[in-house]
Scaffold this active site. Structure first.
Site, short mmCIF file in Angstrom:
data_model
loop_
_atom_site.label_atom_id
_atom_site.label_comp_id
_atom_site.label_asym_id
_atom_site.label_seq_id
_atom_site.Cartn_x
_atom_site.Cartn_y
_atom_site.Cartn_z
N HIS A 151 10.44 91.64 -6.12
CA HIS A 151 11.26 90.42 -6.17
C HIS A 151 11.30 89.83 -7.56
CE1 HIS A 151 11.59 90.47 -1.81
NE2 HIS A 151 12.45 89.48 -1.91
N LYS B 142 6.70 88.06 7.93
CA LYS B 142 5.90 87.30 8.89
C LYS B 142 5.56 85.94 8.31
CE LYS B 142 1.41 89.17 7.43
NZ LYS B 142 0.34 88.27 7.04
S1 SF4 Z 1 -3.08 92.36 9.99
FE1 SF4 Z 1 -4.53 91.64 8.47
S2 SF4 Z 1 -4.61 93.23 6.95
FE2 SF4 Z 1 -2.72 93.51 8.12
S3 SF4 Z 1 -1.13 92.35 7.07
FE3 SF4 Z 1 -2.00 90.99 8.57
S4 SF4 Z 1 -3.61 89.90 7.45
FE4 SF4 Z 1 -3.09 91.71 6.23
#
Ligand code: SF4
Lengths: 174, 281
Positions: free
Chosen positions: A36, A101
Site C-alpha cells: 500500500h 478483518k
Molecule cells: S489468528 Fe492470530 S496469528 Fe493469525 S492473523 Fe489472527 S492474530 Fe495473527
C-alpha cells in the site's frame, strides 16, 4: 450462500447488505502494508499501477510461502486498520472492494459510501481453509517484498461476510 | 557438570517451530469445539465451524493454521550444572528457527529495523530469547510463535495499589473489548500482575504458556481468572468479532512481588491460534 463474481461492479455492490455471508470467485489482488505504501507513492508520482483498480478487489493478506507442488500457502486476512490511511484514495480511484478483518476508520467508511464500495471481513486465523480457495496465483509486482508482494489470485468460493456495505452499515456497530 | 551439544537445542527448536504452525494444542481445540456448541446464532456458529474445519485442513494437508506464523519466542530454563558444547547456544536457537521457517515454508514476518528500513530478514530471525538459570542439570526449551494481530492489541498499565482487584478487572476487560475483532477472537488472554514495568509484560506472555484447563494455584487468583473469563464472554464480541458468546477461551494470570508504590498490570492478547510446545533435555 450467494455467489459473487470478482471484480465486482457497482451494480452488484449496491445489492450487498451488511452481515450477509457470500462466496467470492474470480480475480482478486493481494496487498498489505508495504504494498500500500508503494501504491500510494506511485499514485503521487503519477506512475501506472500494477493492476487496474476499477471495480477491483484487494485482499489484505501476506500468505505463507508456497510449497513445491502446491498452488498457494496459508492465506487468511490481516488487520485492515493498518491500511486505513491509504484506502480512501484507492477507493476514489475506482477500487471496488477490500477483504480483511477488524474495524475501519470513519474516513474509510465515508469513502466506501461515496464510491458505493464494500468492505468484506474474512475469518482471521482460518488461513489453511482460505488458502485452499485459491486456484491460481501469480506475483505481479514488488516481488522483493516477499509475502507482502502484490499477487493476482484466482479464487473459487472464498467465504466472507459483508463487513461494511455501500450505505456505510458496519457489522461491528450492530 | 553435564555436557549438552547445542546441536540438540537447534534440533529441538526446529522441530517445535515446524510443528506448532500446523496443529492446535488439544486444550485450544477442545475449547473451540465447546464454544461452537454454545453459540446460538448461525453466524457465530458458522464462523466457529470454519475454524474447526480449518484446523482439520491444516493438520491433514499440512498447511499452516494461520498465514501469520508469528515471531518466535524461545524460553530456556537452564540447569546450572549444564555446560553447552560444540558452538554458540544463541546461534543454535536462531538456526533452529531459520531452518523451521525455511523447510516448512512458513511466513517470514520479521523486519530487521523496527523504525526505519523495516527490511524483511527473510528467515524469520531473530527470535526473542528468554533465559533463566535454575537448579539441576537439565534444559527446558519452550517455543511459542506469536502472531501480531493479537500482539498489537496488548496493553500495559501502571495501576495504583489502591485500584486493587477492581482495577485489574476493569483494565483487563477494557483491553479485551478494545482488541475486539482485530485480535482474531476467540482469544486467549495472558495477564501479568506485579514485578516491574517490563517484568509484568513478561509474566503476561508466560501466562499464555500455561494449559488452558489449569487454573492458578492460588485460590483468589483462580477465582479472578474465572470471573474475568465469564465477564469477557458477556462482552458479545463473538468469534471473529461477529458477535456471540465465544469471545475468550481462557484467562491465565501470573503474578510476582512488586514495589510498595505500584501494581503493574500487563495484558498479552493471543488469538485462538495459540502455538507453543516444550521439551526437556
Ligand atoms: S489468528 Fe492470530 S496469528 Fe493469525 S492473523 Fe489472527 S492474530 Fe495473527
Amino acid at each position: 450462500m450467494r455467489k459473487i463474481q470478482c471484480p465486482i461492479t457497482e451494480e452488484v455492490r449496491r445489492t450487498l447488505k451488511m452481515g450477509e455471508q457470500v462466496a467470492l470467485s474470480g480475480v482478486i489482488y493481494t496487498a498489505r502494508d508495504a504494498a500500500h505504501k508503494r501504491l500510494s507513492e506511485m499514485i503521487r508520482k503519477k506512475e501506472p499501477l500494477p493492476f487496474d483498480l476499477k471495480d477491483a478487489v484487494i485482499y489484505y493478506v501476506g500468505p505463507t510461502q508456497t510449497p513445491p507442488n502446491a498452488v498457494f500457502g496459508s492465506a487468511g486476512p490481516t488487520t485492515s486498520s493498518r491500511m486505513d490511511s491509504y484506502t480512501p484514495e484507492l477507493l476514489d480511484l475506482g477500487l471496488g472492494a477490500m477483504i480483511g478483518k477488524g474495524y475501519r476508520s470513519p474516513a474509510v467508511k465515508e469513502a466506501i459510501c461515496r464510491n458505493h464500495a464494500v468492505y468484506f471481513v474474512a475469518l482471521g486465523g482460518a488461513g489453511a481453509y482460505l488458502g485452499q480457495c485459491v486456484v491460481k496465483a501469480e506475483c505481479i509486482a514488488f516481488e522483493d517484498l516477499e509475502s507482502e508482494a502484490i499477487r493476482r489470485l484466482e479464487v473459487v468460493d472464498l467465504p466472507v461476510f459483508v463487513g461494511i456495505d455501500c450505505c456505510g452499515q458496519d457489522i461491528y456497530d450492530e | 557438570m553435564r555436557e549438552i551439544s547445542v546441536e540438540k537445542i537447534r534440533e529441538a527448536v526446529e522441530k517445535m517451530c515446524g510443528e506448532i504452525a500446523f496443529v492446535y494444542p488439544k486444550d485450544v481445540l477442545q475449547r473451540l469445539e465447546k464454544g461452537a456448541q454454545r453459540e446460538d446464532t448461525p453466524r457465530a456458529q458458522g464462523a466457529l465451524q470454519i475454524l474447526l474445519k480449518n484446523a482439520e485442513i491444516a493438520r491433514d494437508k499440512h498447511i499452516p493454521i494461520c498465514q501469520d506464523t508469528g515471531m518466535a519466542v524461545v524460553w530456556l530454563k537452564i540447569g546450572q550444572e549444564v555446560h553447552f558444547v560444540e558452538g554458540s547456544l544463541q546461534e543454535a536457537i536462531q538456526e533452529g528457527v531459520r531452518q523451521a521457517y525455511r523447510n516448512q515454508y512458513l511466513r517470514n514476518s520479521v523486519v530487521d529495523d523496527p523504525l526505519f528500513e523495516r527490511k524483511n530478514t527473510s528467515d524469520n530471525t531473530p527470535a526473542v530469547i528468554y533465559t533463566e538459570i535454575v537448579d539441576g542439570d537439565r534444559v527446558e526449551i519452550e517455543v511459542a510463535a506469536k502472531g501480531f494481530g493479537s500482539e498489537n492489541m496488548s496493553r500495559i498499565q501502571m495501576c495504583k495499589p489502591a485500584q486493587g482487584r477492581q482495577g485489574v478487572v476493569d483494565f483487563v476487560l477494557e483491553t479485551i473489548r478494545l482488541a475486539g475483532p482485530n485480535a482474531c477472537p476467540p482469544m486467549v488472554v495472558g495477564v501479568g500482575i506485579g514485578g516491574t514495568f517490563d517484568y509484568a509484560a513478561v509474566l503476561a506472555k508466560k501466562a499464555l504458556l500455561r494449559p488452558l484447563d489449569q487454573r492458578h494455584a492460588i485460590e483468589e487468583y483462580a477465582r479472578l481468572e474465572e470471573e474475568l473469563l465469564e465477564r469477557a464472554n458477556q462482552l458479545n464480541i463473538g468469534p471473529l468479532g461477529l458477535k456471540g458468546k465465544c469471545s475468550v477461551l481462557a484467562v491465565n494470570i501470573e503474578h510476582f512481588p512488586t514495589h510498595i508504590a505500584g501494581m503493574p498490570v500487563a495484558v498479552n492478547i493471543n488469538c485462538h491460534v495459540l502455538r507453543h510446545d516444550k521439551v526437556v533435555l
